[in-house]
Write a protein that holds these residues in place. Structure first.
Motif, PDB file in Angstrom:
ATOM      1  N   ASN A 176      49.981  33.995  35.199  1.00 49.99           N
ATOM      2  CA  ASN A 176      50.230  33.816  36.635  1.00 49.99           C
ATOM      3  C   ASN A 176      49.486  34.845  37.479  1.00 49.99           C
ATOM      4  O   ASN A 176      49.861  35.106  38.625  1.00 49.99           O
ATOM      5  CB  ASN A 176      51.731  33.889  36.934  1.00 49.99           C
ATOM      6  N   LEU A 177      48.403  35.419  36.926  1.00 53.47           N
ATOM      7  CA  LEU A 177      47.629  36.431  37.631  1.00 53.47           C
ATOM      8  C   LEU A 177      46.173  35.999  37.730  1.00 53.47           C
ATOM      9  O   LEU A 177      45.660  35.302  36.856  1.00 53.47           O
ATOM     10  CB  LEU A 177      47.701  37.777  36.897  1.00 53.47           C
ATOM     11  N   VAL A 178      45.524  36.437  38.805  1.00 54.92           N
ATOM     12  CA  VAL A 178      44.086  36.223  38.946  1.00 54.92           C
ATOM     13  C   VAL A 178      43.438  37.584  39.217  1.00 54.92           C
ATOM     14  O   VAL A 178      43.927  38.371  40.026  1.00 54.92           O
ATOM     15  CB  VAL A 178      43.758  35.208  40.071  1.00 54.92           C
ATOM     16  N   PHE A 179      42.339  37.857  38.490  1.00 53.90           N
ATOM     17  CA  PHE A 179      41.622  39.120  38.610  1.00 53.90           C
ATOM     18  C   PHE A 179      40.253  38.852  39.220  1.00 53.90           C
ATOM     19  O   PHE A 179      39.539  37.942  38.800  1.00 53.90           O
ATOM     20  CB  PHE A 179      41.432  39.766  37.233  1.00 53.90           C
ATOM     21  N   ILE A 180      39.904  39.660  40.203  1.00 53.89           N
ATOM     22  CA  ILE A 180      38.569  39.577  40.805  1.00 53.89           C
ATOM     23  C   ILE A 180      38.185  40.964  41.293  1.00 53.89           C
ATOM     24  O   ILE A 180      39.035  41.735  41.762  1.00 53.89           O
ATOM     25  CB  ILE A 180      38.529  38.545  41.952  1.00 53.89           C
ATOM     26  N   ALA A 181      36.917  41.321  41.140  1.00 47.59           N
ATOM     27  CA  ALA A 181      36.442  42.630  41.574  1.00 47.59           C
ATOM     28  C   ALA A 181      35.669  42.495  42.869  1.00 47.59           C
ATOM     29  O   ALA A 181      35.039  41.473  43.139  1.00 47.59           O
ATOM     30  CB  ALA A 181      35.574  43.265  40.500  1.00 47.59           C
ATOM     31  N   VAL A 182      35.717  43.538  43.676  1.00 50.36           N
ATOM     32  CA  VAL A 182      34.974  43.592  44.928  1.00 50.36           C
ATOM     33  C   VAL A 182      34.119  44.852  44.913  1.00 50.36           C
ATOM     34  O   VAL A 182      34.533  45.896  44.413  1.00 50.36           O
ATOM     35  CB  VAL A 182      35.924  43.576  46.150  1.00 50.36           C
ATOM     36  N   HIS A 183      32.864  44.748  45.411  1.00 50.84           N
ATOM     37  CA  HIS A 183      31.995  45.915  45.502  1.00 50.84           C
ATOM     38  C   HIS A 183      31.521  46.075  46.935  1.00 50.84           C
ATOM     39  O   HIS A 183      31.402  45.102  47.675  1.00 50.84           O
ATOM     40  CB  HIS A 183      30.812  45.804  44.538  1.00 50.84           C
ATOM     41  N   LEU A 201      38.892  46.632  41.280  1.00 52.75           N
ATOM     42  CA  LEU A 201      39.419  45.476  40.576  1.00 52.75           C
ATOM     43  C   LEU A 201      40.761  45.127  41.201  1.00 52.75           C
ATOM     44  O   LEU A 201      41.652  45.967  41.294  1.00 52.75           O
ATOM     45  CB  LEU A 201      39.610  45.768  39.095  1.00 52.75           C
ATOM     46  N   LEU A 202      40.906  43.878  41.652  1.00 57.41           N
ATOM     47  CA  LEU A 202      42.129  43.417  42.285  1.00 57.41           C
ATOM     48  C   LEU A 202      42.881  42.492  41.331  1.00 57.41           C
ATOM     49  O   LEU A 202      42.286  41.611  40.712  1.00 57.41           O
ATOM     50  CB  LEU A 202      41.818  42.655  43.571  1.00 57.41           C
ATOM     51  N   CYS A 203      44.168  42.718  41.220  1.00 62.65           N
ATOM     52  CA  CYS A 203      45.057  41.837  40.468  1.00 62.65           C
ATOM     53  C   CYS A 203      45.991  41.172  41.467  1.00 62.65           C
ATOM     54  O   CYS A 203      46.768  41.850  42.162  1.00 62.65           O
ATOM     55  CB  CYS A 203      45.847  42.640  39.438  1.00 62.65           C
ATOM     56  N   LEU A 204      45.905  39.836  41.581  1.00 64.85           N
ATOM     57  CA  LEU A 204      46.660  39.084  42.580  1.00 64.85           C
ATOM     58  C   LEU A 204      47.597  38.092  41.888  1.00 64.85           C
ATOM     59  O   LEU A 204      47.337  37.645  40.767  1.00 64.85           O
ATOM     60  CB  LEU A 204      45.722  38.305  43.502  1.00 64.85           C
ATOM     61  N   SER A 205      48.668  37.753  42.581  1.00 68.96           N
ATOM     62  CA  SER A 205      49.527  36.670  42.125  1.00 68.96           C
ATOM     63  C   SER A 205      48.788  35.348  42.271  1.00 68.96           C
ATOM     64  O   SER A 205      48.262  35.045  43.342  1.00 68.96           O
ATOM     65  CB  SER A 205      50.823  36.631  42.938  1.00 68.96           C
ATOM     66  N   LEU A 206      48.749  34.561  41.210  1.00 66.25           N
ATOM     67  CA  LEU A 206      48.079  33.267  41.278  1.00 66.25           C
ATOM     68  C   LEU A 206      48.796  32.326  42.238  1.00 66.25           C
ATOM     69  O   LEU A 206      48.159  31.504  42.910  1.00 66.25           O
ATOM     70  CB  LEU A 206      48.006  32.641  39.879  1.00 66.25           C
ATOM     71  N   ASN A 207      50.095  32.422  42.335  1.00 65.51           N
ATOM     72  CA  ASN A 207      50.872  31.490  43.146  1.00 65.51           C
ATOM     73  C   ASN A 207      50.854  31.818  44.634  1.00 65.51           C
ATOM     74  O   ASN A 207      50.921  30.913  45.469  1.00 65.51           O
ATOM     75  CB  ASN A 207      52.314  31.449  42.648  1.00 65.51           C
ATOM     76  N   THR A 208      50.767  33.119  44.976  1.00 65.75           N
ATOM     77  CA  THR A 208      50.891  33.517  46.380  1.00 65.75           C
ATOM     78  C   THR A 208      49.684  34.262  46.937  1.00 65.75           C
ATOM     79  O   THR A 208      49.539  34.382  48.148  1.00 65.75           O
ATOM     80  CB  THR A 208      52.124  34.415  46.570  1.00 65.75           C
ATOM     81  N   GLY A 209      48.809  34.790  46.065  1.00 63.91           N
ATOM     82  CA  GLY A 209      47.700  35.618  46.530  1.00 63.91           C
ATOM     83  C   GLY A 209      48.103  37.030  46.869  1.00 63.91           C
ATOM     84  O   GLY A 209      47.284  37.825  47.351  1.00 63.91           O
ATOM     85  N   GLU A 210      49.335  37.409  46.608  1.00 62.13           N
ATOM     86  CA  GLU A 210      49.815  38.760  46.931  1.00 62.13           C
ATOM     87  C   GLU A 210      49.216  39.767  45.954  1.00 62.13           C
ATOM     88  O   GLU A 210      49.173  39.538  44.737  1.00 62.13           O
ATOM     89  CB  GLU A 210      51.333  38.808  46.867  1.00 62.13           C
ATOM     90  N   LEU A 211      48.754  40.909  46.497  1.00 64.58           N
ATOM     91  CA  LEU A 211      48.170  41.957  45.670  1.00 64.58           C
ATOM     92  C   LEU A 211      49.247  42.582  44.784  1.00 64.58           C
ATOM     93  O   LEU A 211      50.281  43.044  45.270  1.00 64.58           O
ATOM     94  CB  LEU A 211      47.523  43.028  46.547  1.00 64.58           C
TER      95      LEU A 211
END
Length: 335
Positions: free
Chosen positions: A27-34, A45-55
């Motif tokens: 239930n998590l989505v990982f994406i990096a920002v530079h 590196l950001l770890c977000l809730s897949l269901n809500t987008g909350e960090l």
């Protein structure tokens, strides 16, 4: 494609942020920002809730993160331009260990059992095998070339290209090079499996299919533009885009490849393809995600993200789009 996002996460307080490829785990989505900061670069590196987008948590590095993470067990693995490979807690992003290569890392790490495979990128020389639990080095191989291609592991062999005309096969357990192939263009993209064969694209515009144990070319096909993306496979069909903006559906038969259809977009194809419900989707540097009929390549829909699309991904519930300007959006999948 639905027009209204279920949620969107926008990076705030950063000027012109760019995003990497994403990974979904449970239930998590990982994406990096530079991004640039005071004349230097940082990555998060950001770890977000897949269901809500909350960090859920974030992890900051001293340089750009441009790769996709890997997850195994309760750890997350990350490579960055600061020359480190990181092992993080899945639950909270706290650092468990880091391994210093001394060189920039662009290639995404690959987990195989208890091993972690990673490659140096700029002016790099080594492919590494680490213990994924501790970050201790098991072996290293001096390839002598920089590697942006992410490794593929199949039957105790590691396959990856390089920022050179060389494509490698390496023994997973010993780190001994098994074979290499030299072309007339760089193998910067990542390989994939085509049945029991290895397929990859090249900057000379060709798709190559290798016999994995000998390195013998089974077949190759010229697409007409440099290939940085990983070929996506469904049965005997290959879906691949190139820098000339040509997206192709190809079919393999024995030792030949034929064209099913092609579709032209105004700028480069900037993502791998996704396939679902008889449709194929991909992103472009023109800021759009294209949805085509898988059988004949006819345009079904396109969505304007207003910046370069860096990655797209399908889950059971969502269609995820990562685009520059620090934007990640989740759209509910249509049934």
């Amino acid at each position: 494609m639905n027009n209204k996002a279920t949620w969107t996460y926008n990076i705030k307080g950063i000027r012109t942020p760019g995003v990497s490829q994403m990974l979904v785990h449970e239930n998590l989505v990982f994406i990096a920002v530079h991004y640039a900061k005071a004349g230097f670069y940082e990555g998060k590196l950001l770890c977000l809730s897949l269901n809500t987008g909350e960090l859920q948590w974030e992890f900051v590095t001293d340089h750009v993160i441009n790769s996709k993470v890997s997850v195994s067990g309760d750890q997350v693995y990350l490579a960055a331009f600061d020359g480190h490979v990181y092992g993080l807690n899945l639950a909270d992003g706290q650092l468990r260990w880091k391994f210093h290569t001394g060189k920039n890392m662009f290639s995404s790490p690959a987990v195989v059992g208890d091993k972690l495979i990673c490659c140096e990128t700029h002016t790099g020389n080594f492919t590494y095998c680490l213990d994924r639990h501790s970050g201790q080095k098991i072996w290293e191989l001096k390839t002598g070339v920089a590697v942006a291609s992410s490794p593929l592991v199949y039957k105790d062999l590691i396959f990856h290209g390089s920022n050179s005309p060389l494509f490698f096969a390496i023994d997973l357990n010993t780190g001994i090079e098994k074979w290499r192939y030299e072309a007339d263009g760089y193998f910067a993209g990542s390989p994939n499996l085509l049945g029991d064969q290895v397929i990859t694209g090249c900057l000379n515009g060709s798709v190559y299919v290798f016999e994995p144990f000998t390195g013998q070319i089974v077949t190759q096909f010229q697409t007409g533009g440099a290939i940085y993306r990983k070929p996506i496979i469904e049965n005997k069909h290959i879906f691949i885009g190139n820098e000339a903006g040509v997206f192709s559906s190809l079919t393999t038969s024995g030792q030949s490849i034929s064209v099913d259809w092609t579709y032209q977009v105004p700028e480069i194809i900037s993502t791998n393809a996704c396939i679902a419900n008889g449709q194929v989707l991909f992103g472009s540097a023109d800021g759009h995600v294209y949805c085509l009929d898988k059988e004949d390549g006819a345009l079904i829909d396109k969505k304007n993200m207003k910046s370069i699309v860096r990655d797209i991904m399908l889950t059971d519930e969502f269609f995820l789009i990562g685009a520059d300007k620090g934007q990640l959006s989740a759209f509910e999948r249509e049934s």
